[in-house]
Design an enzyme around this catalytic site. Sequence first.
Site: not given
Length: 451
Positions: A102, A243, A245
């Site tokens: 992430s 971000d 992902d």
Amino acid sequence: MGRLFGTDGVRGRANADLTPELALAVAVAAAHTLAESDKTHPPLAVVGRDTRASGEMLEAAVVAGLTSAGANVVRVGVLPTPAVAFLTAEAKADLGVMLSASHNPMPDNGIKLFAAGGHKLPDEIEMRIEAAVEANATTAWDRPIGAGVGRVHDLLDGADHYVQHLVGTVPHRLDGIKVVVDCANGAAAEVAPVAYREAGAEVIAIHAEPDGLNINDDCGSNHIDGLRAAVVEHGAHLGIAHDGDADRCVAVTADGDEVDGDQLMAILALAMREAGTLAQDTLVATVMSNLGLRLAMSAEGIRLIETKVGDRYVLEELRASGLALGGEQSGHIVMPAYATTGDGVLTGLHLMSRLAATGKSLAELASVVTKLPQVLINVPVGDRTVGASAPEVRAEVERAEAELGETGRVLLRPSGTEPLVRVMVEAATEATARSVAERIAEHVRAASPAA
């Protein structure tokens, strides 16, 4: 074995904490746990990753683990986490695997798992997978051979399919909107600019040249200074940051002021209520959302339900109560009518659709929420349970709550993974919030001194 799963999957430094051996073991355990009991067909898994260099290594391990357990695998390559969830549902797969950490820096990586339908796993399923990892480490499991070994296929048009799905959800085209999008050199680098352009926006993409090493590197939703500057430089209506992902979305106004997840939820909640799609006139957020969001929603006649920290708890409440919108201050926004998990690009599309439909600026729309100053102190402790629940600590919290009244809030929360107690205080002024937070923090330190 220690707890594998954190707030959002298994995460750690790639090739140190999160090794290929561990990734393979988790994949085997997930296949055994999540595959349907019907043995008339092999289990099917969808596997995707973000742009981290270590994702290539971990993908190979995960695919090996899944196929060794008899599951067929569809590799979708570099795609956002919500795209993997979407394709898992579309393919009617038994499980989905996303390799990403992430918003974390590049040396980290992680494994996010989805059950059939593209849904995140409840705690009890994670515990079963952990138990299976431990059991398989000590006891040989039955391995298929010959035709029983899983096969691997590559899906080449997954990004196109996902983008068309996203654009098809937009209630009002984005023509006339100029946006700068910060792709975090991550999984959004391809799909976010394409989706925004296809919906009608003029798009300037920055940090959209991933090289495997630069994901989240001074860019993306946790580092928006570059986005602020680019929005002002290009005279854009707004900026959007994702971000690594792309399950998060935060925004900045034309003047470069940040608009966080709380404000985005308020904007979308009002738009959905106007359209008659905000089920039960209710919004779901976590306990970390600013008190200003609750006050704003109350003034608008919208009920706010709070959950524990973590977008999966928001998801669980949305599904259990049949609700239509929820999210986190960090920018995980969930719209169950269109996605099974937080989707940053979906959020960006619907935010810009609201701008286009109303003709209002992002600053004007975001002003519905007046954020109260919020101070968070992470207190190192010897025992996080003692530090959070000692009688003298609880007494100090009660004193602070009485002092703040309706103009503030105290949240005391032990970390789920670290020897920390998180002290969060909101108040009418930052000085008051900081003073109260530091006072409570001192009592926490005294109750359970760090080693």
